[in-house]
Design an enzyme around this catalytic site. Structure first.
Site, mmCIF file in Angstrom:
data_model
loop_
_atom_site.group_PDB
_atom_site.id
_atom_site.type_symbol
_atom_site.label_atom_id
_atom_site.label_comp_id
_atom_site.label_asym_id
_atom_site.label_seq_id
_atom_site.Cartn_x
_atom_site.Cartn_y
_atom_site.Cartn_z
ATOM 1 N N ASP A 90 0.990 -1.281 -0.046
ATOM 2 C CA ASP A 90 0.116 0.010 -0.034
ATOM 3 C C ASP A 90 0.842 1.326 0.182
ATOM 4 O OD1 ASP A 90 -2.175 1.596 -0.005
ATOM 5 O OD2 ASP A 90 -2.807 0.882 1.880
ATOM 6 N N SER A 91 0.394 2.311 -0.482
ATOM 7 C CA SER A 91 1.299 3.520 -0.385
ATOM 8 C C SER A 91 1.622 4.286 0.577
ATOM 9 C CB SER A 91 0.343 4.586 -1.421
ATOM 10 O OG SER A 91 -0.738 5.319 -0.646
ATOM 11 N N GLY A 92 0.841 3.919 1.713
ATOM 12 C CA GLY A 92 1.159 4.380 3.068
ATOM 13 C C GLY A 92 0.132 5.641 3.372
ATOM 14 N N GLY A 93 -0.397 6.278 2.399
ATOM 15 C CA GLY A 93 -1.229 7.451 2.578
ATOM 16 C C GLY A 93 -2.334 7.440 3.761
ATOM 17 N N PHE A 94 -2.813 6.259 3.686
ATOM 18 C CA PHE A 94 -3.884 6.127 4.735
ATOM 19 C C PHE A 94 -3.301 5.863 6.172
ATOM 20 C CE2 PHE A 94 -5.840 3.307 7.879
ATOM 21 C CZ PHE A 94 -7.229 3.727 7.964
ATOM 22 N N ASP A 144 -2.771 8.011 -2.749
ATOM 23 C CA ASP A 144 -4.126 9.005 -2.989
ATOM 24 C C ASP A 144 -4.666 9.721 -1.716
ATOM 25 O OD1 ASP A 144 -4.375 6.588 -1.339
ATOM 26 O OD2 ASP A 144 -6.416 6.113 -1.951
ATOM 27 N N ASP A 265 -8.026 -7.535 0.692
ATOM 28 C CA ASP A 265 -7.184 -7.589 1.997
ATOM 29 C C ASP A 265 -7.927 -7.092 3.005
ATOM 30 O OD1 ASP A 265 -6.007 -4.662 3.226
ATOM 31 O OD2 ASP A 265 -6.540 -4.627 1.167
ATOM 32 N N CYS A 305 -6.901 -27.009 8.324
ATOM 33 C CA CYS A 305 -5.666 -26.355 8.832
ATOM 34 C C CYS A 305 -4.738 -26.883 9.993
ATOM 35 C CB CYS A 305 -6.299 -24.805 9.335
ATOM 36 S SG CYS A 305 -6.786 -25.040 11.246
ATOM 37 N N HIS A 334 -5.541 -20.745 11.469
ATOM 38 C CA HIS A 334 -6.845 -21.338 11.313
ATOM 39 C C HIS A 334 -7.863 -20.060 10.472
ATOM 40 C CE1 HIS A 334 -10.888 -22.983 11.699
ATOM 41 N NE2 HIS A 334 -11.185 -22.058 11.820
#
EC number: 2.4.2.29
Length: 371
Positions: A90-94, A144, A265, A305, A334
Protein backbone atom coordinates in the site's frame (compact mmCIF):
# COMPACT_ATOMS: atom_id res chain seq x y z
CA UNK A 1 2.02 -8.04 -15.48
CA UNK A 2 -0.15 -10.51 -17.30
CA UNK A 3 -3.76 -10.95 -16.12
CA UNK A 4 -5.74 -13.75 -17.73
CA UNK A 5 -9.50 -13.76 -17.26
CA UNK A 6 -10.33 -17.48 -17.30
CA UNK A 7 -14.06 -17.59 -16.58
CA UNK A 8 -17.06 -15.52 -15.60
CA UNK A 9 -20.29 -16.51 -13.89
CA UNK A 10 -22.69 -13.60 -14.21
CA UNK A 11 -20.41 -10.80 -12.94
CA UNK A 12 -18.13 -13.02 -10.82
CA UNK A 13 -14.67 -13.55 -12.33
CA UNK A 14 -11.91 -16.16 -12.09
CA UNK A 15 -8.46 -15.35 -13.41
CA UNK A 16 -4.70 -15.68 -13.12
CA UNK A 17 -2.24 -12.96 -12.14
CA UNK A 18 1.27 -13.62 -13.40
CA UNK A 19 3.69 -11.69 -11.20
CA UNK A 20 7.47 -11.70 -10.99
CA UNK A 21 7.53 -13.96 -7.93
CA UNK A 22 4.36 -16.05 -8.26
CA UNK A 23 1.30 -16.94 -10.26
CA UNK A 24 -1.80 -15.95 -8.30
CA UNK A 25 -5.26 -17.44 -8.87
CA UNK A 26 -8.14 -15.00 -8.46
CA UNK A 27 -10.33 -14.23 -6.61
CA UNK A 28 -7.52 -13.87 -4.08
CA UNK A 29 -7.43 -12.87 -0.42
CA UNK A 30 -4.16 -11.26 0.64
CA UNK A 31 -3.13 -11.74 4.28
CA UNK A 32 -1.93 -8.47 5.78
CA UNK A 33 1.76 -8.37 6.68
CA UNK A 34 2.06 -4.70 7.57
CA UNK A 35 5.64 -4.80 8.85
CA UNK A 36 6.83 -7.37 6.33
CA UNK A 37 5.28 -10.31 8.19
CA UNK A 38 1.79 -11.49 9.07
CA UNK A 39 1.37 -10.84 12.81
CA UNK A 40 2.48 -13.92 14.81
CA UNK A 41 3.46 -15.85 11.64
CA UNK A 42 6.69 -16.21 9.69
CA UNK A 43 7.34 -16.82 6.01
CA UNK A 44 7.25 -20.61 6.40
CA UNK A 45 3.79 -20.36 7.95
CA UNK A 46 2.65 -18.12 5.09
CA UNK A 47 4.18 -20.10 2.23
CA UNK A 48 4.23 -23.74 3.27
CA UNK A 49 1.39 -24.05 5.78
CA UNK A 50 -1.10 -21.54 4.36
CA UNK A 51 0.07 -21.65 0.74
CA UNK A 52 -0.26 -17.87 0.40
CA UNK A 53 1.06 -16.56 -2.93
CA UNK A 54 0.45 -12.83 -2.37
CA UNK A 55 0.57 -10.84 0.87
CA UNK A 56 0.32 -7.16 1.69
CA UNK A 57 2.97 -5.01 3.35
CA UNK A 58 2.80 -1.30 4.13
CA UNK A 59 4.99 1.41 2.64
CA UNK A 60 4.53 3.84 5.55
CA UNK A 61 5.68 1.35 8.17
CA UNK A 62 8.57 -0.11 6.14
CA UNK A 63 9.75 3.43 5.29
CA UNK A 64 9.83 4.55 8.92
CA UNK A 65 11.26 1.28 10.27
CA UNK A 66 13.64 -0.25 9.27
CA UNK A 67 13.79 2.12 6.25
CA UNK A 68 13.42 1.20 2.61
CA UNK A 69 17.15 1.64 1.93
CA UNK A 70 17.95 -0.91 4.64
CA UNK A 71 15.56 -3.37 3.01
CA UNK A 72 17.04 -2.65 -0.43
CA UNK A 73 20.60 -3.18 0.83
CA UNK A 74 19.53 -6.52 2.30
CA UNK A 75 18.17 -7.74 -1.03
CA UNK A 76 14.62 -6.36 -1.13
CA UNK A 77 11.52 -7.26 0.81
CA UNK A 78 11.29 -10.87 -0.44
CA UNK A 79 14.79 -11.79 0.68
CA UNK A 80 14.55 -9.68 3.85
CA UNK A 81 11.34 -11.44 4.94
CA UNK A 82 12.29 -14.80 3.36
CA UNK A 83 8.90 -14.79 1.63
CA UNK A 84 9.33 -15.76 -2.00
CA UNK A 85 5.75 -15.32 -3.08
CA UNK A 86 4.62 -11.85 -4.12
CA UNK A 87 4.15 -8.62 -2.17
CA UNK A 88 1.59 -5.89 -2.72
CA UNK A 89 2.50 -2.69 -0.89
CA UNK A 90 0.00 0.00 0.00
CA UNK A 91 1.18 3.57 -0.58
CA UNK A 92 1.07 4.47 3.12
CA UNK A 93 -1.21 7.46 2.64
CA UNK A 94 -3.94 6.04 4.87
CA UNK A 95 -1.44 5.42 7.70
CA UNK A 96 0.04 8.91 7.29
CA UNK A 97 -3.44 10.34 7.87
CA UNK A 98 -4.60 7.94 10.58
CA UNK A 99 -1.47 7.45 12.70
CA UNK A 100 0.09 10.92 12.61
CA UNK A 101 -0.68 14.19 14.35
CA UNK A 102 -0.79 17.50 12.47
CA UNK A 103 -1.10 15.96 9.00
CA UNK A 104 -0.99 18.57 6.25
CA UNK A 105 -2.45 17.87 2.83
CA UNK A 106 -0.67 19.73 0.02
CA UNK A 107 -1.11 19.72 -3.74
CA UNK A 108 2.23 17.92 -4.10
CA UNK A 109 1.72 15.38 -1.32
CA UNK A 110 1.15 14.69 2.37
CA UNK A 111 3.25 16.16 5.20
CA UNK A 112 3.10 14.06 8.36
CA UNK A 113 4.94 13.30 11.58
CA UNK A 114 6.24 9.84 12.36
CA UNK A 115 4.17 8.05 15.00
CA UNK A 116 7.47 6.55 16.22
CA UNK A 117 9.67 9.57 16.91
CA UNK A 118 7.74 12.65 15.76
CA UNK A 119 10.08 13.37 12.84
CA UNK A 120 8.57 15.24 9.88
CA UNK A 121 8.19 13.64 6.44
CA UNK A 122 6.69 14.35 3.02
CA UNK A 123 5.06 11.70 0.86
CA UNK A 124 4.73 12.68 -2.81
CA UNK A 125 3.53 10.48 -5.68
CA UNK A 126 7.13 9.94 -6.81
CA UNK A 127 8.47 9.44 -3.27
CA UNK A 128 6.10 6.58 -2.44
CA UNK A 129 6.99 4.86 -5.72
CA UNK A 130 10.70 5.22 -4.99
CA UNK A 131 10.13 3.59 -1.59
CA UNK A 132 8.23 0.73 -3.22
CA UNK A 133 10.95 0.32 -5.88
CA UNK A 134 13.47 -0.10 -3.04
CA UNK A 135 11.23 -2.71 -1.44
CA UNK A 136 10.88 -4.37 -4.89
CA UNK A 137 7.11 -4.75 -4.54
CA UNK A 138 5.33 -6.88 -7.12
CA UNK A 139 2.29 -4.58 -6.96
CA UNK A 140 2.60 -0.93 -5.94
CA UNK A 141 -0.27 1.36 -4.99
CA UNK A 142 -0.31 5.03 -5.93
CA UNK A 143 -0.55 7.77 -3.31
CA UNK A 144 -4.16 8.88 -2.91
CA UNK A 145 -6.25 11.32 -0.88
CA UNK A 146 -8.51 9.19 1.30
CA UNK A 147 -11.65 10.73 2.82
CA UNK A 148 -13.48 9.38 5.85
CA UNK A 149 -17.24 9.07 5.56
CA UNK A 150 -19.59 10.85 5.74
CA UNK A 151 -17.92 13.73 3.90
CA UNK A 152 -19.17 16.93 2.21
CA UNK A 153 -19.51 16.76 -1.57
CA UNK A 154 -16.89 19.49 -2.00
CA UNK A 155 -14.33 17.46 -0.03
CA UNK A 156 -15.11 14.34 -2.09
CA UNK A 157 -14.58 16.28 -5.30
CA UNK A 158 -11.26 17.63 -4.05
CA UNK A 159 -10.23 14.11 -3.09
CA UNK A 160 -10.98 12.50 -6.44
CA UNK A 161 -9.33 15.28 -8.44
CA UNK A 162 -6.22 15.18 -6.28
CA UNK A 163 -6.13 11.37 -6.27
CA UNK A 164 -6.50 11.23 -10.06
CA UNK A 165 -3.81 13.89 -10.51
CA UNK A 166 -1.42 11.98 -8.26
CA UNK A 167 -2.25 8.67 -9.96
CA UNK A 168 -1.55 10.08 -13.41
CA UNK A 169 1.70 11.67 -12.20
CA UNK A 170 2.66 8.29 -10.74
CA UNK A 171 1.95 6.53 -14.04
CA UNK A 172 4.16 8.93 -15.99
CA UNK A 173 6.95 8.59 -13.42
CA UNK A 174 6.64 4.80 -13.50
CA UNK A 175 6.88 4.74 -17.30
CA UNK A 176 10.15 6.69 -17.10
CA UNK A 177 11.61 4.15 -14.67
CA UNK A 178 10.90 1.17 -16.97
CA UNK A 179 10.48 -1.40 -14.19
CA UNK A 180 7.99 -3.94 -15.60
CA UNK A 181 8.28 -6.32 -12.64
CA UNK A 182 6.93 -3.61 -10.30
CA UNK A 183 3.27 -3.27 -11.29
CA UNK A 184 1.30 -0.09 -10.61
CA UNK A 185 -2.34 0.07 -9.51
CA UNK A 186 -4.54 3.17 -9.52
CA UNK A 187 -7.09 3.86 -6.77
CA UNK A 188 -10.64 5.05 -7.44
CA UNK A 189 -12.15 7.35 -4.79
CA UNK A 190 -15.46 9.18 -4.37
CA UNK A 191 -16.98 7.87 -1.16
CA UNK A 192 -20.49 6.51 -1.66
CA UNK A 193 -21.41 9.25 -4.14
CA UNK A 194 -21.91 7.38 -7.40
CA UNK A 195 -21.38 10.40 -9.67
CA UNK A 196 -18.11 11.10 -7.87
CA UNK A 197 -17.03 7.49 -8.43
CA UNK A 198 -17.79 7.83 -12.14
CA UNK A 199 -15.83 11.08 -12.25
CA UNK A 200 -12.89 9.42 -10.48
CA UNK A 201 -12.80 6.63 -13.07
CA UNK A 202 -13.05 9.16 -15.90
CA UNK A 203 -10.19 11.29 -14.56
CA UNK A 204 -7.85 8.33 -14.02
CA UNK A 205 -5.80 7.48 -17.10
CA UNK A 206 -5.77 4.08 -18.74
CA UNK A 207 -2.51 2.16 -18.73
CA UNK A 208 -2.33 1.05 -15.10
CA UNK A 209 -1.70 -2.63 -14.39
CA UNK A 210 -4.77 -2.81 -12.14
CA UNK A 211 -7.41 -0.68 -10.48
CA UNK A 212 -8.44 -0.51 -6.83
CA UNK A 213 -11.70 0.62 -5.29
CA UNK A 214 -10.57 2.61 -2.26
CA UNK A 215 -12.27 4.70 0.38
CA UNK A 216 -14.74 2.09 1.63
CA UNK A 217 -15.20 0.42 5.02
CA UNK A 218 -14.58 3.87 6.53
CA UNK A 219 -17.96 4.58 8.10
CA UNK A 220 -20.58 3.82 5.44
CA UNK A 221 -23.34 1.20 5.79
CA UNK A 222 -23.04 -2.26 4.23
CA UNK A 223 -25.76 -1.40 1.71
CA UNK A 224 -23.97 1.82 0.71
CA UNK A 225 -20.73 -0.09 0.27
CA UNK A 226 -22.33 -2.72 -1.98
CA UNK A 227 -24.14 -0.09 -4.04
CA UNK A 228 -20.83 1.72 -4.57
CA UNK A 229 -19.01 -1.46 -5.62
CA UNK A 230 -21.87 -2.45 -7.94
CA UNK A 231 -21.66 0.96 -9.62
CA UNK A 232 -17.86 1.23 -9.80
CA UNK A 233 -16.62 -2.25 -10.76
CA UNK A 234 -18.26 -2.33 -14.24
CA UNK A 235 -16.62 1.02 -15.06
CA UNK A 236 -13.13 -0.48 -14.67
CA UNK A 237 -11.26 -2.18 -17.54
CA UNK A 238 -12.38 -5.79 -17.93
CA UNK A 239 -8.87 -6.98 -18.78
CA UNK A 240 -7.30 -5.65 -15.56
CA UNK A 241 -7.55 -6.96 -11.99
CA UNK A 242 -9.93 -5.16 -9.63
CA UNK A 243 -8.91 -4.76 -5.99
CA UNK A 244 -11.27 -3.84 -3.13
CA UNK A 245 -9.07 -2.33 -0.42
CA UNK A 246 -9.47 -3.23 3.25
CA UNK A 247 -12.75 -5.19 3.00
CA UNK A 248 -13.67 -7.33 5.00
CA UNK A 249 -16.06 -9.97 6.31
CA UNK A 250 -16.74 -13.28 4.55
CA UNK A 251 -20.13 -11.85 3.51
CA UNK A 252 -18.48 -8.69 2.14
CA UNK A 253 -16.01 -10.74 0.11
CA UNK A 254 -18.62 -13.00 -1.47
CA UNK A 255 -20.86 -10.03 -2.26
CA UNK A 256 -17.95 -8.19 -3.88
CA UNK A 257 -16.91 -11.27 -5.88
CA UNK A 258 -20.47 -11.45 -7.22
CA UNK A 259 -20.03 -7.83 -8.37
CA UNK A 260 -16.80 -8.50 -10.28
CA UNK A 261 -14.01 -7.85 -7.75
CA UNK A 262 -10.85 -10.00 -7.94
CA UNK A 263 -8.60 -9.03 -5.01
CA UNK A 264 -9.10 -8.46 -1.28
CA UNK A 265 -7.15 -7.71 1.88
CA UNK A 266 -8.23 -7.20 5.47
CA UNK A 267 -6.76 -7.47 8.97
CA UNK A 268 -10.00 -9.08 10.19
CA UNK A 269 -8.93 -12.76 10.21
CA UNK A 270 -5.72 -12.12 12.17
CA UNK A 271 -7.05 -9.33 14.41
CA UNK A 272 -10.13 -11.37 15.29
CA UNK A 273 -7.95 -14.41 15.93
CA UNK A 274 -5.82 -12.53 18.44
CA UNK A 275 -9.01 -11.35 20.17
CA UNK A 276 -10.47 -14.87 20.57
CA UNK A 277 -12.87 -14.81 17.59
CA UNK A 278 -12.50 -17.77 15.24
CA UNK A 279 -14.29 -18.32 11.92
CA UNK A 280 -16.18 -21.51 11.12
CA UNK A 281 -18.61 -22.41 8.36
CA UNK A 282 -21.41 -22.22 10.93
CA UNK A 283 -20.45 -18.73 12.07
CA UNK A 284 -17.95 -17.18 14.45
CA UNK A 285 -17.09 -18.58 17.86
CA UNK A 286 -15.42 -16.91 20.84
CA UNK A 287 -12.82 -19.39 22.03
CA UNK A 288 -12.46 -17.62 25.40
CA UNK A 289 -15.97 -18.68 26.43
CA UNK A 290 -16.35 -21.17 29.28
CA UNK A 291 -18.02 -24.01 27.30
CA UNK A 292 -14.76 -24.58 25.40
CA UNK A 293 -12.73 -25.33 28.54
CA UNK A 294 -13.47 -29.06 28.23
CA UNK A 295 -14.19 -29.23 24.49
CA UNK A 296 -11.87 -31.85 23.01
CA UNK A 297 -12.97 -31.27 19.39
CA UNK A 298 -11.11 -29.13 16.83
CA UNK A 299 -12.20 -25.58 16.05
CA UNK A 300 -14.11 -27.04 13.11
CA UNK A 301 -14.65 -30.66 12.12
CA UNK A 302 -13.18 -31.51 8.70
CA UNK A 303 -11.04 -28.36 8.66
CA UNK A 304 -7.62 -29.13 7.18
CA UNK A 305 -5.78 -26.23 8.81
CA UNK A 306 -2.65 -26.75 10.91
CA UNK A 307 -4.46 -26.00 14.18
CA UNK A 308 -7.54 -28.15 13.58
CA UNK A 309 -5.48 -31.18 12.55
CA UNK A 310 -3.53 -31.07 15.82
CA UNK A 311 -5.29 -29.26 18.65
CA UNK A 312 -8.61 -29.04 20.45
CA UNK A 313 -10.78 -26.08 21.30
CA UNK A 314 -9.93 -26.78 24.94
CA UNK A 315 -6.22 -26.30 24.22
CA UNK A 316 -6.83 -23.08 22.29
CA UNK A 317 -9.09 -21.88 25.13
CA UNK A 318 -6.31 -22.61 27.62
CA UNK A 319 -3.64 -20.85 25.54
CA UNK A 320 -5.79 -17.75 25.15
CA UNK A 321 -6.62 -17.61 28.87
CA UNK A 322 -2.95 -18.12 29.73
CA UNK A 323 -1.95 -15.34 27.29
CA UNK A 324 0.48 -17.68 25.54
CA UNK A 325 2.00 -16.31 22.32
CA UNK A 326 1.44 -19.67 20.61
CA UNK A 327 -2.30 -19.01 20.76
CA UNK A 328 -2.04 -16.10 18.31
CA UNK A 329 -0.14 -18.25 15.81
CA UNK A 330 -2.56 -21.18 15.90
CA UNK A 331 -5.67 -18.99 15.83
CA UNK A 332 -4.29 -16.87 12.97
CA UNK A 333 -3.39 -19.98 10.96
CA UNK A 334 -6.97 -21.21 11.33
CA UNK A 335 -8.67 -17.93 10.42
CA UNK A 336 -6.41 -17.29 7.44
CA UNK A 337 -6.93 -20.85 6.22
CA UNK A 338 -10.68 -20.20 6.43
CA UNK A 339 -10.38 -17.03 4.32
CA UNK A 340 -8.03 -18.55 1.76
CA UNK A 341 -10.28 -21.60 1.38
CA UNK A 342 -13.30 -19.30 1.00
CA UNK A 343 -11.87 -17.55 -2.06
CA UNK A 344 -10.47 -20.82 -3.43
CA UNK A 345 -13.91 -22.42 -3.23
CA UNK A 346 -15.50 -19.31 -4.72
CA UNK A 347 -13.06 -19.52 -7.63
CA UNK A 348 -13.89 -23.18 -8.23
CA UNK A 349 -17.59 -22.34 -8.17
CA UNK A 350 -17.06 -19.61 -10.79
CA UNK A 351 -15.12 -22.01 -13.02
CA UNK A 352 -17.98 -24.50 -12.70
CA UNK A 353 -20.70 -21.83 -13.27
CA UNK A 354 -22.32 -22.36 -9.87
CA UNK A 355 -21.15 -19.31 -7.91
CA UNK A 356 -24.57 -17.98 -6.91
CA UNK A 357 -25.65 -21.32 -5.45
CA UNK A 358 -22.28 -21.66 -3.69
CA UNK A 359 -22.67 -18.19 -2.18
CA UNK A 360 -26.25 -18.86 -1.08
CA UNK A 361 -25.37 -22.18 0.57
CA UNK A 362 -22.31 -20.73 2.30
CA UNK A 363 -24.16 -17.72 3.72
CA UNK A 364 -27.16 -19.76 4.88
CA UNK A 365 -24.90 -21.98 6.95
CA UNK A 366 -22.51 -19.21 8.04
CA UNK A 367 -25.33 -17.00 9.33
CA UNK A 368 -27.13 -19.88 11.05
CA UNK A 369 -25.43 -19.28 14.38
CA UNK A 370 -22.59 -17.42 16.05
CA UNK A 371 -21.63 -18.23 19.59
Amino acid sequence: MDFQLQATDNNARAGLLNLAHSQVATPVFMPVGTQGCIKSLDATDAQEILGAKLILANTYHMYLRPGEKVVEELGGLHRFAQFYGSFLTDSGGFQAFSLSDNVKLQEDGIVFKSHIDGSKHLFTPAKVLDIQYSLNSDIMMVLDDLVGLPAPLKRLEESIKRSAKWANMSLEYHKEKNRPSNNLFAIIQGGTHLKMRSLSVGLTHEGFDGYAIGGLAVGESADEMLETIAHTAPLLPKDKPRYLMGVGTPENILDAISLGVDMFDCVMPTRNARNATLFTHSGKISIKNAPYKLDNTPIEENCACYACKRYSKAYLHHLFRAKELTYARLASLHNLHFYLELVKNARNAILEKRFLSFKKEFLEKYNSRSH
